[in-house]
Design a protein around this motif. Structure first.
Motif, short mmCIF file in Angstrom:
data_model
loop_
_atom_site.label_atom_id
_atom_site.label_comp_id
_atom_site.label_asym_id
_atom_site.label_seq_id
_atom_site.Cartn_x
_atom_site.Cartn_y
_atom_site.Cartn_z
N HIS A 193 -5.86 18.60 -13.30
CA HIS A 193 -4.70 18.03 -13.99
C HIS A 193 -3.45 18.82 -13.63
O HIS A 193 -3.39 20.03 -13.85
CB HIS A 193 -4.91 18.06 -15.51
CG HIS A 193 -3.66 17.75 -16.28
ND1 HIS A 193 -3.13 16.48 -16.35
CD2 HIS A 193 -2.82 18.54 -16.99
CE1 HIS A 193 -2.02 16.51 -17.08
NE2 HIS A 193 -1.80 17.75 -17.47
N CYS A 195 0.65 18.23 -14.35
CA CYS A 195 1.71 17.38 -14.87
C CYS A 195 3.03 17.75 -14.22
O CYS A 195 3.09 18.61 -13.35
CB CYS A 195 1.76 17.42 -16.39
SG CYS A 195 1.53 19.04 -17.09
N ASP A 278 -0.63 11.20 -20.47
CA ASP A 278 0.07 12.00 -19.46
C ASP A 278 -0.36 13.47 -19.47
O ASP A 278 -0.45 14.11 -18.43
CB ASP A 278 1.58 11.97 -19.72
CG ASP A 278 2.25 10.77 -19.07
OD1 ASP A 278 1.57 10.03 -18.35
OD2 ASP A 278 3.46 10.59 -19.31
N CYS A 279 -0.54 14.02 -20.66
CA CYS A 279 -0.82 15.45 -20.78
C CYS A 279 -1.59 15.67 -22.09
O CYS A 279 -2.00 14.71 -22.73
CB CYS A 279 0.51 16.21 -20.76
SG CYS A 279 0.31 17.99 -20.56
ZN ZN Z 1 -0.19 18.55 -18.55
#
Ligand code: ZN
Length: 308
Positions: A193, A195, A278-279
């Motif tokens: 992951h 972002c 998204d996060c």
């Molecule tokens: Zn993130």
């Protein structure tokens, strides 16, 4: 990757990891995180990462690091070494609460992000850690032990979080290699992951050997749609984790909007997607986080029903 077969879906829903603890003690917060994700219908859930922030969560379990509260960075005070990781306890607790009915991701904050979140006590013996890549390498070896433990404990997927990658000005290619070191020998599907805006770094991520899923924010950062091509992904055996609800905004997106956005994701990256927020959602009010997950699952189901 046979994750689709294992989950039994054409479009898999998951999370990035953190869930709002609010004022609950950590055990109640963990229980609520697991039950909410299950109730919302998420295919691959997390333990909610409610014990501490993403840095302290790992820093507290590494020998040689001293925690100094929320306002100061943890400090390196001795040689770094692997200790028993408490995230394993949280993972096992989540497994117990879900009674084997959910797939669960094991989540690790990446070595580069950890390295930038620490201070070093200016002792002669510790100056070696002032060399950035030496420090990241040391952390990567420790986190590799953590990854193996999570896999042994039954994690259905291992995720590494490197939010700082999108902020790096240079040296991304060397830093990316440490992710492969953390995930060396891991057999379950793996996810990275990152972002933020990935337009300057995404090409380097395609070189990762031990990562199956590249997960990014797309809802809050729509420039990210214009990065990988479907051919890039196929030739490098990668699939996209598609962040499709905005975790910075305290409103719940309507199902129709999320559905349209997932369709957009399919147009850019192909139909092999995992969809997630998204996060992490640690900073959102609880009812907003829960509402976003519920609508995301309904939207994903509608899209899936139209996939051949
Ligand atoms: Zn993130």
């Amino acid at each position: 990757m046979d994750l689709y077969k294992e989950v039994g879906k054409k479009l898999i829903t998951t999370v990035v990891g953190s869930y709002p603890p609010n004022s609950l003690n950590y055990e109640d917060a963990l229980t609520r995180a697991v039950k909410d994700q299950m109730y919302a219908g998420i295919d691959i859930i997390s333990d909610g990462q409610v014990r501490a922030n993403l840095i302290d969560l790992f820093a507290q379990d590494i020998e040689g690091i001293e925690l100094r509260g929320d306002s100061l960075k943890p400090r390196i005070v001795g040689n770094l070494a692997y200790k028993y990781p408490s995230t394993i306890d949280d993972f096992l607790k989540a497994k117990e609460i879900s009674e084997g009915k959910s797939k669960i991701a094991g989540i690790i904050t990446g070595p580069t992000t950890l390295s930038y979140s620490m201070d070093i006590e200016p002792k002669f013996s510790l100056t070696k850690y002032a060399n950035r890549n030496y420090l990241i390498g040391g952390l990567a070896d420790i986190l590799h032990e953590n990854a193996k433990e999570l896999e042994r404990a039954g994690a259905d997927l291992i995720q590494i979080d490197e939010p700082c990658f999108s902020l790096l000005q240079k040296g991304i290619n060397e830093k990316v290699k440490f992710i492969d070191r953390v995930l060396d020998g891991i057999k379950v599907p793996t996810k990275l992951h990152v972002c933020g805006n990935i337009s300057k770094i995404y090409k380097s991520l395609l070189n990762l050997e031990n990562v199956n899923i590249l997960d990014h924010e797309f809802s809050g950062n729509q420039n990210n749609l214009n990065t990988y091509s479907e051919e890039d992904l196929i030739s490098n055996e990668k699939i996209i984790g598609f962040g499709c609800v905005n975790t910075m905004r305290e409103t719940i997106e309507p199902v129709k909007d999320i559905e349209n956005f997932i369709q957009k994701g399919i147009k850019h990256f192909g139909k092999n997607l995992l969809v997630d927020p998204d996060c992490g959602m640690r900073i959102l009010p609880h009812e907003i986080a829960f509402g976003k997950l519920k609508n995301m699952v309904i939207a994903a189901k509608r899209v899936e029903d139209k996939l051949y």
